[in-house]
Design a protein around this motif. Structure first.
Motif, PDB file in Angstrom:
ATOM      1  N   TYR A  35       0.664  -1.167  -0.034  1.00 20.40           N
ATOM      2  CA  TYR A  35      -0.129   0.018   0.038  1.00 20.40           C
ATOM      3  C   TYR A  35       0.877   1.332   0.022  1.00 20.40           C
ATOM      4  CZ  TYR A  35      -4.147  -2.653   1.237  1.00 20.40           C
ATOM      5  OH  TYR A  35      -5.103  -3.835   1.125  1.00 20.40           O
ATOM      6  N   LEU A  88       4.693   7.156   2.191  1.00 21.41           N
ATOM      7  CA  LEU A  88       5.080   5.884   3.448  1.00 21.41           C
ATOM      8  C   LEU A  88       4.432   4.616   2.591  1.00 21.41           C
ATOM      9  CD1 LEU A  88       5.982   4.970   5.976  1.00 21.41           C
ATOM     10  CD2 LEU A  88       3.477   5.188   6.851  1.00 21.41           C
ATOM     11  N   LEU A  90       3.624   0.772   2.522  1.00 22.79           N
ATOM     12  CA  LEU A  90       3.275  -0.155   3.887  1.00 22.79           C
ATOM     13  C   LEU A  90       2.930  -1.736   3.085  1.00 22.79           C
ATOM     14  CD1 LEU A  90       0.679   1.651   5.820  1.00 22.79           C
ATOM     15  CD2 LEU A  90       2.933   1.073   6.477  1.00 22.79           C
ATOM     16  N   GLY A 107       3.738  -4.030   8.315  1.00 27.62           N
ATOM     17  CA  GLY A 107       5.084  -3.523   8.895  1.00 27.62           C
ATOM     18  C   GLY A 107       5.110  -2.208   9.053  1.00 27.62           C
ATOM     19  N   ASN A 108       6.050  -1.716   9.674  1.00 28.27           N
ATOM     20  CA  ASN A 108       6.158  -0.026   9.848  1.00 28.27           C
ATOM     21  C   ASN A 108       6.643   0.605   8.793  1.00 28.27           C
ATOM     22  OD1 ASN A 108       5.420  -0.184  12.741  1.00 28.27           O
ATOM     23  ND2 ASN A 108       7.704  -0.863  13.435  1.00 28.27           N
TER      24      ASN A 108
ATOM     25  N   GLY B  40       3.134   7.509  12.076  1.00 26.04           N
ATOM     26  CA  GLY B  40       4.337   7.096  11.349  1.00 26.04           C
ATOM     27  C   GLY B  40       4.594   5.504  11.573  1.00 26.04           C
ATOM     28  N   ARG B  41       3.625   4.634  11.789  1.00 25.38           N
ATOM     29  CA  ARG B  41       3.789   3.319  11.981  1.00 25.38           C
ATOM     30  C   ARG B  41       2.997   2.500  11.249  1.00 25.38           C
ATOM     31  NH1 ARG B  41       8.042   2.086  16.084  1.00 25.38           N
ATOM     32  NH2 ARG B  41       6.804   0.112  16.349  1.00 25.38           N
ATOM     33  N   GLY B  42       3.155   1.039  11.330  1.00 26.97           N
ATOM     34  CA  GLY B  42       2.320   0.523  10.685  1.00 26.97           C
ATOM     35  C   GLY B  42       0.799   0.177  11.094  1.00 26.97           C
ATOM     36  N   LEU B  43      -0.144  -0.236  10.537  1.00 27.54           N
ATOM     37  CA  LEU B  43      -1.420  -0.400  10.941  1.00 27.54           C
ATOM     38  C   LEU B  43      -1.586  -1.716  11.759  1.00 27.54           C
ATOM     39  CD1 LEU B  43      -1.710   1.556   8.260  1.00 27.54           C
ATOM     40  CD2 LEU B  43      -4.226   0.539   8.482  1.00 27.54           C
TER      41      LEU B  43
END
Lengths: 115, 115
Positions: A35, A88, A90, A107-108, B40-43
């Motif tokens: 994504y 970003l 993902l 993942g982050n 700033g992180r993943g879901l």
């Protein structure tokens, strides 16, 4: 169990260059989805791979491509980078295809900045 | 275009209060999922509700689904500062070829819980 690992965490590239992002799914997960997340467009589906085959594709130009290896690890490549590709990115893995009521594990992300 | 749309776009509450977020979607679905994303992180997957279910609970989370109205709501009870995040609904939708499903995300609700 280790989570989904994306590398690198941050990338800075210039217009016209290409970039490869990597994703290692949770062990045993065969599906990997990618994504793109931007403030304006939100989360946009790029593609999904399952057992090394692309099973689904979003509405992105051919500059965006991906592949999946026999160990389920996946890479995505963006060629001829444009400023608008800054986002970003993902990666998410799941046991089954994402539409089969199988939750995604994310993942982050890789933060790509194109200058 | 997004399949799911969250409402409101942003929500600010005090610790201990309940938070309700809504999601509307356009086409028929097999299931609807809710995810949380810290900055700033993943879901992170929270809960999945199938189209034949009307309500589901998980800890302090309560999700409802009304397929006749094509809408869902996520209720977080007794909110905590740690609940501060963006919340997304995701629905499975057939791709344009009609052969595969993909998870499509809304743009999210930014929840801020003030201590």
């Amino acid at each position: 169990k280790a989570g989904v690992t994306q590398t690198p965490r941050y990338l800075i590239k210039t217009r016209g260059q290409q970039v490869t992002l990597s994703c290692s799914p949770i062990s045993g997960h065969r599906s990997v989805s990618w994504y793109q997340q931007t403030p304006g467009q939100g989360l946009q589906f790029l593609f999904e791979y399952f057992s090394e085959t692309q099973r689904n594709k979003g509405n992105f130009p051919g500059r965006f491509s991906g592949r999946q290896f026999s160990n389920s690890r996946s890479e995505m490549n963006v060629s001829t980078l444009e400023l608008g590709d800054s986002a970003l990115y993902l990666c998410a893995s799941s046991l089954l295809l994402s539409g089969a009521s199988s939750p995604l594990h994310f993942g982050n992300g890789t933060r790509l900045t194109v200058t | 275009s997004q399949q799911g749309e969250e409402d409101p776009q942003a929500l600010s509450i005090q610790e201990g209060e309940n938070a309700t977020m809504n999601c509307s979607y356009k086409t028929s679905i097999n299931n609807l999922q809710w995810y949380r994303q810290n900055s700033g992180r993943g879901l992170v997957h929270l809960i999945l509700i199938r189209s034949n279910e009307r309500e589901k609970h998980s800890g302090r989370l309560r999700v409802t689904l009304d397929t006749s109205k094509k809408s869902s709501s996520l209720l977080i009870t007794a909110s905590r500062a740690a609940d501060t995040a963006s919340y997304f609904c995701a629905t499975d939708a057939r791709n344009s070829g009609g052969s595969n499903y993909k998870l499509t995300f809304g743009k999210g609700t930014l929840l801020t819980v003030n201590p």
